[in-house]
Design an enzyme around this catalytic site. Structure first.
Site, PDB file in Angstrom:
ATOM      1  N   CYS A 109       4.055  26.857  36.517  1.00  0.00           N
ATOM      2  CA  CYS A 109       4.248  25.582  35.812  1.00  0.00           C
ATOM      3  C   CYS A 109       4.597  25.775  34.335  1.00  0.00           C
ATOM      4  CB  CYS A 109       2.987  24.732  35.907  1.00  0.00           C
ATOM      5  SG  CYS A 109       2.463  24.393  37.590  1.00  0.00           S
ATOM      6  N   GLY A 395      -0.637  27.625  37.744  1.00  0.00           N
ATOM      7  CA  GLY A 395      -1.069  28.136  39.031  1.00  0.00           C
ATOM      8  C   GLY A 395      -1.558  29.573  38.984  1.00  0.00           C
TER       9      GLY A 395
END
Length: 414
Positions: A109, A395
């Site tokens: 991300c 993540g």
């Protein structure tokens, strides 16, 4: 009598000073819904990046293309039309001189955020003067995790819990850890995000940064993507209460209090401050510092908390010095965990004042520059605010935070 000049340093003891890095401007494509019915379903991911680069150059004719020293583009799934060293290939397709190099970045991300901080380090060190950085994610063409082969030892050796590789499950775990963050509270936060986004669009706050993209559909023909597709204006608490909890029976994470699966690209121009002034480039904000930090992968959403603490400590600042927050809304629970930790109210006007990813979408690796672009535009309206941050969970258990300074700060506060 003047003192004699100091001898020139030899090649082994050249002094290097850190140079100021500035964010000139950021742009983005509208964000689409992933899947066969999304606006970008039949548009290539690399073409979205090309549009962004061309738009940056179009908006800044004062920047000679040959003065761009590097192109850094992030993608989480680096295969297909998001592979092949995207920074270099997109630069060539965008018409930059062949002398301009490029590379790709992956930090899930925080890909675009990492493209910015990595390129900024090169500027600060003196390797570059001007850089284009950004990210893209076409989750319709490349779902998160496509083609990956996680090592079985992650589970067999109990390095991570089985939930660590499923972001929605990690968000449920965060609810377990912080029971005061109820589903009702996250739904209320999500409703507010949708409302703030709709108000910002109506007021013209969101939209000027868009790059319209021509789209093609074998069924519908040609079209023009000029607005975000994911927002759900008018969303109510009753609407969200009816949604399913796909990650756990009777859970708390739904499609309404989390960002969706999206397609889109972002990009920005970074420059050394004196170079920006020499070329006549606007200075949207000045980089103060940044930090990335690892946390337990099972509760990756808590990542922005220690990353922000570390960034603030290194910059010699406290949370009270921050006048604007752009927090990526992967899940409402992780934003609320951040706010609770720092003693900030859920509806604090400094936080995501134009809404966030719950409304606009979260095309993974592209989102970091969306946060920066919005913060820069907010700085332009708020000369009373000196510092702001962009922060996001990442993540596999990480957080990233970048601290920025408003060049328009007057020294006065409201």
């Amino acid at each position: 009598m003047a003192a004699p000049a100091a001898p020139a340093p030899s090649g082994h003891d050249v002094a290097r000073g850190v140079r100021n890095v500035v964010f000139v401007e950021g742009v983005r494509t509208p964000f689409g819904k992933a899947g066969p019915k999304g606006i970008f379903a039949e548009t290539r991911a690399d073409d979205l990046v090309v549009k962004v680069i061309r738009e940056l150059l179009r908006r800044h004719p004062e920047l000679p293309p040959e003065r761009v020293d590097e192109v850094a583009i992030a993608a989480t799934t680096q295969i297909g039309d998001q592979g092949l060293t995207l920074g270099r290939t997109a630069a060539l397709l965008a018409g930059l001189p062949k002398s301009v190099p490029g590379y790709s970045v992956d930090r899930m991300c925080a890909g675009a955020m990492t493209a910015v901080t990595t390129a900024a380090g090169g500027i600060a060190f003196g390797a570059y003067d001007v850089v284009i950085a950004g990210g893209v994610e076409h989750m319709g063409r490349h779902p998160m995790g496509e083609g990956v082969d996680p090592n079985p030892r992650f589970i067999a050796d109990r390095i991570v819990d089985t939930s660590a590789l499923v972001m929605g499950q990690t968000a449920e775990n965060l609810h377990d850890r912080f029971p005061d963050i109820t589903k009702d509270r996250t739904d209320a936060y999500a409703v507010a995000s949708q409302a703030k986004y709709a108000e910002a669009v109506a007021a013209g706050k969101i939209g000027p940064e868009f790059v319209p993209v021509a789209t093609r559909s074998a069924e519908k023909g040609w079209g023009l993507a000029s607005a975000d597709e994911p927002p759900r204006p008018g969303t109510s608490l009753d609407d969200l209460a009816k949604l399913k909890t796909p990650f756990r029976p009777h859970g708390r994470i739904t499609a309404g209090n989390a960002a969706g699966l999206n397609d889109g690209a972002t990009g920005c121009i970074l420059a050394e401050e004196e170079t920006a002034r020499e070329l006549g480039l606007p200075i949207g904000m000045r980089l103060v510092g940044y930090s990335f930090l690892g946390v337990e992968p099972e509760v990756m959403g808590i990542g922005p908390v220690p990353a922000t603490e570390k960034a603030l400590k290194r910059a010699g600042l406290t949370i009270d010095d921050i006048g604007l927050f752009e927090i990526n809304e992967a899940f409402a629970v992780q934003v609320l965990a951040f706010l609770d930790h720092f003693g900030i109210k859920d509806d604090d006007p400094r936080v995501n004042q134009w809404g966030g990813a719950i409304a606009t979408g979260h095309p993974l690796a592209s989102s970091g520059v969306r946060l920066m672009t919005q913060l820069s535009r907010q700085f332009a309206e708020r000369p009373d605010v000196r510092y702001g941050i962009t922060t996001m969970c990442i993540g596999i258990g990480m957080g990233g935070t970048v601290i920025w300074e408003n060049p328009l700060w007057t020294g006065e506060t409201k």
